[in-house]
Design an enzyme around this catalytic site. Sequence first.
Site, mmCIF file in Angstrom:
data_model
loop_
_atom_site.group_PDB
_atom_site.id
_atom_site.type_symbol
_atom_site.label_atom_id
_atom_site.label_comp_id
_atom_site.label_asym_id
_atom_site.label_seq_id
_atom_site.Cartn_x
_atom_site.Cartn_y
_atom_site.Cartn_z
ATOM 1 N N GLU A 88 -84.057 -40.688 -25.717
ATOM 2 C CA GLU A 88 -84.830 -39.163 -26.366
ATOM 3 C C GLU A 88 -84.785 -39.409 -27.846
ATOM 4 O O GLU A 88 -84.256 -40.150 -28.485
ATOM 5 C CB GLU A 88 -83.968 -37.989 -25.761
ATOM 6 C CG GLU A 88 -82.610 -38.087 -26.272
ATOM 7 C CD GLU A 88 -81.784 -36.740 -25.797
ATOM 8 O OE1 GLU A 88 -81.353 -37.076 -24.656
ATOM 9 O OE2 GLU A 88 -81.780 -35.724 -26.445
ATOM 10 N N CYS A 101 -86.123 -38.967 -35.429
ATOM 11 C CA CYS A 101 -84.876 -39.022 -34.930
ATOM 12 C C CYS A 101 -84.831 -39.993 -34.022
ATOM 13 O O CYS A 101 -85.626 -39.886 -32.839
ATOM 14 C CB CYS A 101 -83.845 -37.886 -34.806
ATOM 15 S SG CYS A 101 -82.506 -38.088 -33.769
ATOM 16 N N CYS A 108 -73.702 -44.052 -24.839
ATOM 17 C CA CYS A 108 -72.744 -44.326 -26.062
ATOM 18 C C CYS A 108 -71.395 -44.376 -25.416
ATOM 19 O O CYS A 108 -70.981 -43.572 -24.701
ATOM 20 C CB CYS A 108 -72.817 -43.200 -26.980
ATOM 21 S SG CYS A 108 -71.879 -43.236 -28.412
ATOM 22 N N CYS A 112 -67.102 -38.932 -27.827
ATOM 23 C CA CYS A 112 -66.613 -37.692 -28.711
ATOM 24 C C CYS A 112 -66.759 -36.654 -27.945
ATOM 25 O O CYS A 112 -67.684 -36.391 -26.920
ATOM 26 C CB CYS A 112 -67.666 -37.337 -29.980
ATOM 27 S SG CYS A 112 -67.877 -38.779 -30.930
ATOM 28 N N CYS A 115 -70.180 -34.344 -27.321
ATOM 29 C CA CYS A 115 -71.581 -35.080 -27.609
ATOM 30 C C CYS A 115 -71.993 -35.441 -26.130
ATOM 31 O O CYS A 115 -71.277 -35.723 -25.165
ATOM 32 C CB CYS A 115 -71.541 -36.093 -28.417
ATOM 33 S SG CYS A 115 -73.020 -37.096 -28.272
ATOM 34 N N GLY A 160 -76.495 -42.668 -29.010
ATOM 35 C CA GLY A 160 -75.802 -44.167 -29.219
ATOM 36 C C GLY A 160 -74.924 -44.123 -30.684
ATOM 37 O O GLY A 160 -75.441 -43.360 -31.496
ATOM 38 N N GLU A 161 -74.386 -44.987 -30.931
ATOM 39 C CA GLU A 161 -73.504 -45.175 -32.109
ATOM 40 C C GLU A 161 -74.416 -46.603 -32.762
ATOM 41 O O GLU A 161 -74.047 -47.623 -32.270
ATOM 42 C CB GLU A 161 -72.222 -45.608 -31.904
ATOM 43 C CG GLU A 161 -71.344 -46.131 -33.138
ATOM 44 C CD GLU A 161 -71.634 -45.515 -34.468
ATOM 45 O OE1 GLU A 161 -71.363 -44.209 -34.624
ATOM 46 O OE2 GLU A 161 -71.751 -46.073 -35.448
ATOM 47 N N SER A 192 -76.516 -42.803 -39.230
ATOM 48 C CA SER A 192 -75.292 -41.545 -38.871
ATOM 49 C C SER A 192 -74.356 -42.608 -38.200
ATOM 50 O O SER A 192 -74.671 -43.257 -37.047
ATOM 51 C CB SER A 192 -75.793 -40.720 -38.378
ATOM 52 O OG SER A 192 -74.631 -39.788 -38.160
ATOM 53 N N LEU A 216 -68.024 -36.543 -39.565
ATOM 54 C CA LEU A 216 -66.350 -36.435 -39.849
ATOM 55 C C LEU A 216 -66.019 -35.486 -38.960
ATOM 56 O O LEU A 216 -64.882 -35.485 -38.073
ATOM 57 C CB LEU A 216 -66.346 -36.014 -41.428
ATOM 58 C CG LEU A 216 -64.957 -36.050 -41.978
ATOM 59 C CD1 LEU A 216 -64.200 -37.255 -41.861
ATOM 60 C CD2 LEU A 216 -64.913 -35.331 -43.441
ATOM 61 N N HIS A 217 -66.432 -34.260 -38.902
ATOM 62 C CA HIS A 217 -65.960 -33.278 -37.931
ATOM 63 C C HIS A 217 -64.745 -32.391 -38.039
ATOM 64 O O HIS A 217 -64.437 -31.710 -37.354
ATOM 65 C CB HIS A 217 -66.635 -33.447 -36.518
ATOM 66 C CG HIS A 217 -67.878 -33.814 -36.390
ATOM 67 N ND1 HIS A 217 -69.018 -33.002 -36.900
ATOM 68 C CD2 HIS A 217 -68.575 -34.954 -35.875
ATOM 69 C CE1 HIS A 217 -70.038 -33.692 -36.580
ATOM 70 N NE2 HIS A 217 -69.980 -34.553 -35.924
ATOM 71 N N ASN A 291 -73.836 -27.559 -31.215
ATOM 72 C CA ASN A 291 -74.987 -26.938 -30.084
ATOM 73 C C ASN A 291 -74.105 -26.929 -28.760
ATOM 74 O O ASN A 291 -73.381 -28.089 -28.644
ATOM 75 C CB ASN A 291 -75.810 -28.375 -29.898
ATOM 76 C CG ASN A 291 -77.241 -27.700 -30.639
ATOM 77 O OD1 ASN A 291 -77.736 -26.821 -30.402
ATOM 78 N ND2 ASN A 291 -77.705 -28.632 -31.580
ATOM 79 N N CYS A 334 -78.105 -34.038 -29.671
ATOM 80 C CA CYS A 334 -77.940 -35.509 -29.372
ATOM 81 C C CYS A 334 -77.690 -35.566 -27.812
ATOM 82 O O CYS A 334 -76.684 -35.140 -27.282
ATOM 83 C CB CYS A 334 -76.839 -36.114 -30.130
ATOM 84 S SG CYS A 334 -76.134 -37.514 -29.833
HETATM 85 N N1 SAH Z 1 -73.558 -42.036 -33.207
HETATM 86 C C1 SAH Z 1 -73.915 -41.435 -34.426
HETATM 87 C C2 SAH Z 1 -75.325 -41.006 -34.314
HETATM 88 C C3 SAH Z 1 -75.752 -40.186 -33.309
HETATM 89 S S1 SAH Z 1 -75.166 -38.644 -33.203
HETATM 90 C C4 SAH Z 1 -72.740 -40.346 -34.854
HETATM 91 O O1 SAH Z 1 -72.124 -39.725 -34.036
HETATM 92 O O2 SAH Z 1 -73.004 -40.075 -36.175
HETATM 93 C C5 SAH Z 1 -75.856 -37.652 -34.377
HETATM 94 C C6 SAH Z 1 -75.149 -36.477 -34.863
HETATM 95 O O3 SAH Z 1 -75.313 -35.410 -33.983
HETATM 96 C C7 SAH Z 1 -73.754 -36.820 -35.182
HETATM 97 O O4 SAH Z 1 -73.190 -36.212 -36.453
HETATM 98 C C8 SAH Z 1 -72.904 -36.263 -34.139
HETATM 99 O O5 SAH Z 1 -71.683 -35.696 -34.405
HETATM 100 C C9 SAH Z 1 -73.776 -34.646 -33.975
HETATM 101 N N2 SAH Z 1 -73.556 -34.075 -32.673
HETATM 102 C C10 SAH Z 1 -73.236 -34.640 -31.259
HETATM 103 N N3 SAH Z 1 -73.154 -33.804 -30.205
HETATM 104 C C11 SAH Z 1 -73.496 -32.731 -31.046
HETATM 105 C C12 SAH Z 1 -73.399 -31.302 -30.637
HETATM 106 N N4 SAH Z 1 -73.347 -30.833 -29.463
HETATM 107 N N5 SAH Z 1 -73.710 -30.256 -31.598
HETATM 108 C C13 SAH Z 1 -74.074 -30.748 -32.755
HETATM 109 N N6 SAH Z 1 -73.860 -31.692 -33.222
HETATM 110 C C14 SAH Z 1 -73.673 -32.974 -32.474
HETATM 111 FE FE1 SF4 Z 2 -70.049 -39.780 -30.592
HETATM 112 FE FE2 SF4 Z 2 -72.391 -40.145 -31.797
HETATM 113 FE FE3 SF4 Z 2 -71.915 -41.456 -29.748
HETATM 114 FE FE4 SF4 Z 2 -72.206 -38.908 -29.304
HETATM 115 S S1 SF4 Z 2 -73.738 -40.650 -29.899
HETATM 116 S S2 SF4 Z 2 -70.567 -39.803 -28.369
HETATM 117 S S3 SF4 Z 2 -71.516 -38.305 -31.473
HETATM 118 S S4 SF4 Z 2 -70.688 -41.493 -31.468
#
Ligand code: SAH
Ligand code: SF4
Length: 354
Positions: A88, A101, A108, A112, A115, A160-161, A192, A216-217, A291, A334
């Site tokens: 997507e 985006c 992935c 996390c 996510c 994806g990362e 990112s 960072l979060h 989200n 995401c």
């Molecule tokens: N994998 C990479 C890039 C894709 S995720 C990363 O983690 O940075 C893109 C961004 O969306 C990241 O900052 C991620 O932490 C954030 N993200 C993922 N799930 C989310 C959610 N439920 N609400 C808000 N941000 C979210």
């Molecule tokens: Fe974590 Fe980014 Fe992968 Fe989602 S897409 S699981 S935020 S690394």
Amino acid sequence: MLNLQDLSYQEIQNLVKEQGFPKFRADQLMDMIVRAKDWSECTNLPKAMVEKLSKEYFATSVKVVEEFKGKDGAKKYLYALRDGNVIEGVYMPHNYGDTLCVSTQVGCRMGCSFCASGIGGLVRNLTAGEILGQVLVANRLNGGTPEKRAVTNVVLMGSGEPLDNYDNVIKFLALVSSEKGINISPRNISLSTSGLADKVKMLADTGIPVTLTISLHAPTDEKRSRLMAVNRKFNISTLIDSAKYYFEKTRRRYIFEYALVEGENSDEESANELAKLLKGLPCHVNLINLNYVKEKGLKGVKNDLVSRFTEVLEKNGISVTTRRSMGNDIEGACGQLRRKYLESENYLKKKDEE
Ligand code: SAH
Ligand code: SF4
């Protein structure tokens, strides 16, 4: 079958030469790639050439199968890949340029806890051409041409990362910024990462001037490890060291993404810890409200908490913006749309037919 979108201009020139076609055909092929045209639309190429090349190469690798329009002008795309996998992306019109985006992997493996992309684990890496394909098709669908692009900025923030698919992402950055291609400068691209510190350093060493965004979060290892498993491999101090290295090499400020999660990282104590951690660093903080992802159970916070958190950072001299989460009404976060799709009857029906 191979994907034409995976090839650089040089590789297209070699292909044309090897196959015995005149040199100028390479530019025509390149033009067709940038316009995201399929073989059937290439009326300016000789039939024999199309016949020969189309036996070995797909001209496009990603197809939009569904489009959802948000109230804020954002569009969410569900794309199908040639092997039937779905990914997507979101198209976000802004006054400074139109941002796409893109996804870098199907699923992935970072897992996390907030996510949706990580729920089914990693299915596979995308090739450079498949990442580029998303840019090209979105540009086309929004009326863009090679001369006047409808996509001017790219963020690698879909599923994806990116740094877990390092080689393909580096190749994508070369393809997307090629003068003969769609020619989007790396300066208009944000990458990112969840924090693969070793790869952040490798990226810095390439000298490619993308904007680095670090998810960072959380302000302490204890809090971050609860949200992001990657923190057990690369802790906050290692991660910040890699960001410092990135700055030394590129002189570019970096961005920290910070999603506020109820009961995890959003209280006054966390705000103060974050301010202390980031004080003096050449960085910017993008604050977002989480989200809600139904499978994950974690929630965002009330708006006044977002303001309070912002105030603490500002008071401590930290540059911060609260990002409005675009496409919120269309499953903007995401991986959410893909999950929904995978669950849907549509998908089950297709699987039955296979
Ligand atoms: N994998 C990479 C890039 C894709 S995720 C990363 O983690 O940075 C893109 C961004 O969306 C990241 O900052 C991620 O932490 C954030 N993200 C993922 N799930 C989310 C959610 N439920 N609400 C808000 N941000 C979210
Ligand atoms: Fe974590 Fe980014 Fe992968 Fe989602 S897409 S699981 S935020 S690394």
